[in-house]
Scaffold this motif. Structure first.
Motif, PDB file in Angstrom:
ATOM      1  N   PHE A 106       0.322  -0.909   8.772  1.00  0.00           N
ATOM      2  CA  PHE A 106      -0.011  -1.913   9.778  1.00  0.00           C
ATOM      3  C   PHE A 106      -0.674  -1.230  10.958  1.00  0.00           C
ATOM      4  O   PHE A 106      -0.401  -0.073  11.257  1.00  0.00           O
ATOM      5  CB  PHE A 106       1.251  -2.635  10.269  1.00  0.00           C
ATOM      6  CG  PHE A 106       2.025  -3.293   9.170  1.00  0.00           C
ATOM      7  CD1 PHE A 106       1.618  -4.511   8.653  1.00  0.00           C
ATOM      8  CD2 PHE A 106       3.154  -2.694   8.641  1.00  0.00           C
ATOM      9  CE1 PHE A 106       2.331  -5.118   7.635  1.00  0.00           C
ATOM     10  CE2 PHE A 106       3.873  -3.291   7.634  1.00  0.00           C
ATOM     11  CZ  PHE A 106       3.458  -4.509   7.131  1.00  0.00           C
ATOM     12  N   ALA A 107      -1.526  -1.983  11.659  1.00  0.00           N
ATOM     13  CA  ALA A 107      -2.174  -1.485  12.866  1.00  0.00           C
ATOM     14  C   ALA A 107      -2.359  -2.647  13.826  1.00  0.00           C
ATOM     15  O   ALA A 107      -2.688  -3.765  13.420  1.00  0.00           O
ATOM     16  CB  ALA A 107      -3.520  -0.855  12.534  1.00  0.00           C
ATOM     17  N   ILE A 144      -3.191  -6.105  11.784  1.00  0.00           N
ATOM     18  CA  ILE A 144      -3.777  -6.084  10.448  1.00  0.00           C
ATOM     19  C   ILE A 144      -2.997  -5.092   9.600  1.00  0.00           C
ATOM     20  O   ILE A 144      -2.296  -4.226  10.120  1.00  0.00           O
ATOM     21  CB  ILE A 144      -5.275  -5.712  10.468  1.00  0.00           C
ATOM     22  CG1 ILE A 144      -5.466  -4.313  11.075  1.00  0.00           C
ATOM     23  CG2 ILE A 144      -6.077  -6.751  11.225  1.00  0.00           C
ATOM     24  CD1 ILE A 144      -6.858  -3.777  10.947  1.00  0.00           C
ATOM     25  N   GLY A 145      -3.100  -5.209   8.300  1.00  0.00           N
ATOM     26  CA  GLY A 145      -2.411  -4.261   7.429  1.00  0.00           C
ATOM     27  C   GLY A 145      -2.421  -4.687   5.983  1.00  0.00           C
ATOM     28  O   GLY A 145      -2.961  -5.743   5.619  1.00  0.00           O
ATOM     29  N   ILE A 187      -2.197  -8.507   4.470  1.00  0.00           N
ATOM     30  CA  ILE A 187      -1.100  -9.320   4.998  1.00  0.00           C
ATOM     31  C   ILE A 187      -1.588 -10.594   5.680  1.00  0.00           C
ATOM     32  O   ILE A 187      -0.816 -11.522   5.865  1.00  0.00           O
ATOM     33  CB  ILE A 187      -0.228  -8.513   5.974  1.00  0.00           C
ATOM     34  CG1 ILE A 187      -1.035  -8.048   7.174  1.00  0.00           C
ATOM     35  CG2 ILE A 187       0.457  -7.373   5.273  1.00  0.00           C
ATOM     36  CD1 ILE A 187      -0.198  -7.569   8.331  1.00  0.00           C
ATOM     37  N   ASN A 188      -2.862 -10.645   6.108  1.00  0.00           N
ATOM     38  CA  ASN A 188      -3.409 -11.845   6.733  1.00  0.00           C
ATOM     39  C   ASN A 188      -4.930 -11.873   6.539  1.00  0.00           C
ATOM     40  O   ASN A 188      -5.513 -10.929   6.003  1.00  0.00           O
ATOM     41  CB  ASN A 188      -3.028 -11.927   8.223  1.00  0.00           C
ATOM     42  CG  ASN A 188      -3.426 -10.703   9.009  1.00  0.00           C
ATOM     43  OD1 ASN A 188      -4.283  -9.940   8.592  1.00  0.00           O
ATOM     44  ND2 ASN A 188      -2.795 -10.508  10.154  1.00  0.00           N
ATOM     45  N   GLY A 207      -8.263  -9.013   5.379  1.00  0.00           N
ATOM     46  CA  GLY A 207      -9.104  -9.171   4.197  1.00  0.00           C
ATOM     47  C   GLY A 207      -8.633 -10.337   3.371  1.00  0.00           C
ATOM     48  O   GLY A 207      -7.580 -10.924   3.621  1.00  0.00           O
ATOM     49  N   THR A 208      -9.426 -10.698   2.381  1.00  0.00           N
ATOM     50  CA  THR A 208      -9.091 -11.846   1.539  1.00  0.00           C
ATOM     51  C   THR A 208      -9.000 -11.495   0.054  1.00  0.00           C
ATOM     52  O   THR A 208      -8.696 -12.354  -0.755  1.00  0.00           O
ATOM     53  CB  THR A 208     -10.142 -12.957   1.714  1.00  0.00           C
ATOM     54  OG1 THR A 208     -11.436 -12.434   1.393  1.00  0.00           O
ATOM     55  CG2 THR A 208     -10.151 -13.482   3.137  1.00  0.00           C
ATOM     56  N   VAL A 209      -9.277 -10.259  -0.298  1.00  0.00           N
ATOM     57  CA  VAL A 209      -9.306  -9.868  -1.709  1.00  0.00           C
ATOM     58  C   VAL A 209      -8.208  -8.828  -1.962  1.00  0.00           C
ATOM     59  O   VAL A 209      -8.024  -7.908  -1.177  1.00  0.00           O
ATOM     60  CB  VAL A 209     -10.684  -9.268  -2.073  1.00  0.00           C
ATOM     61  CG1 VAL A 209     -10.714  -8.823  -3.524  1.00  0.00           C
ATOM     62  CG2 VAL A 209     -11.792 -10.262  -1.797  1.00  0.00           C
ATOM     63  N   VAL A 210      -7.492  -8.987  -3.048  1.00  0.00           N
ATOM     64  CA  VAL A 210      -6.499  -8.002  -3.469  1.00  0.00           C
ATOM     65  C   VAL A 210      -7.223  -6.887  -4.211  1.00  0.00           C
ATOM     66  O   VAL A 210      -8.023  -7.142  -5.110  1.00  0.00           O
ATOM     67  CB  VAL A 210      -5.422  -8.642  -4.374  1.00  0.00           C
ATOM     68  CG1 VAL A 210      -4.469  -7.590  -4.910  1.00  0.00           C
ATOM     69  CG2 VAL A 210      -4.670  -9.717  -3.616  1.00  0.00           C
ATOM     70  N   GLY A 211      -6.958  -5.655  -3.824  1.00  0.00           N
ATOM     71  CA  GLY A 211      -7.600  -4.507  -4.449  1.00  0.00           C
ATOM     72  C   GLY A 211      -6.600  -3.707  -5.262  1.00  0.00           C
ATOM     73  O   GLY A 211      -5.421  -4.047  -5.361  1.00  0.00           O
TER      74      GLY A 211
END
Length: 87
Positions: free
Chosen positions: A5-6, A20-21, A44-45, A49-53
């Motif tokens: 997290f940051a 973000i994180g 996490i939000n 981002g919106t894509v799982v890597g």
């Protein structure tokens, strides 16, 4: 499982502070000559981002695979662990 997290604490120029994180669940298998791991990267939000890597790793234990060539020490000599235990 690991998480990163940051959040800005200063110099965000009047913008709202958004954390973000990612959360990274994964598995790892350790063998005698190599290690293999696979991990998902889940944001996490929406700001993260919106894509799982995904990420994978392969670690080769060269000193175990090639003990008589590149597995030897560069300087000095090595003493086998069994002979050290007898002292």
């Amino acid at each position: 499982m690991e998480a990163q997290f940051a959040a800005p604490v200063a110099n965000n120029f009047g913008n709202p502070s958004v954390t973000i994180g990612t959360v990274n669940p994964g598995v790892i298998w350790v063998g005698s000559y190599y290690q293999l791991g696979v991990e998902a990267i889940v944001p996490i939000n929406r700001s993260s981002g919106t894509v799982v890597g995904a990420i994978a790793q392969l670690h080769l234990y060269l000193d175990d695979i090639f003990p008589n060539t590149i597995g030897k020490p560069l300087l000095g000599t090595s003493t086998p662990m069994q002979s050290m235990a007898r002292r």
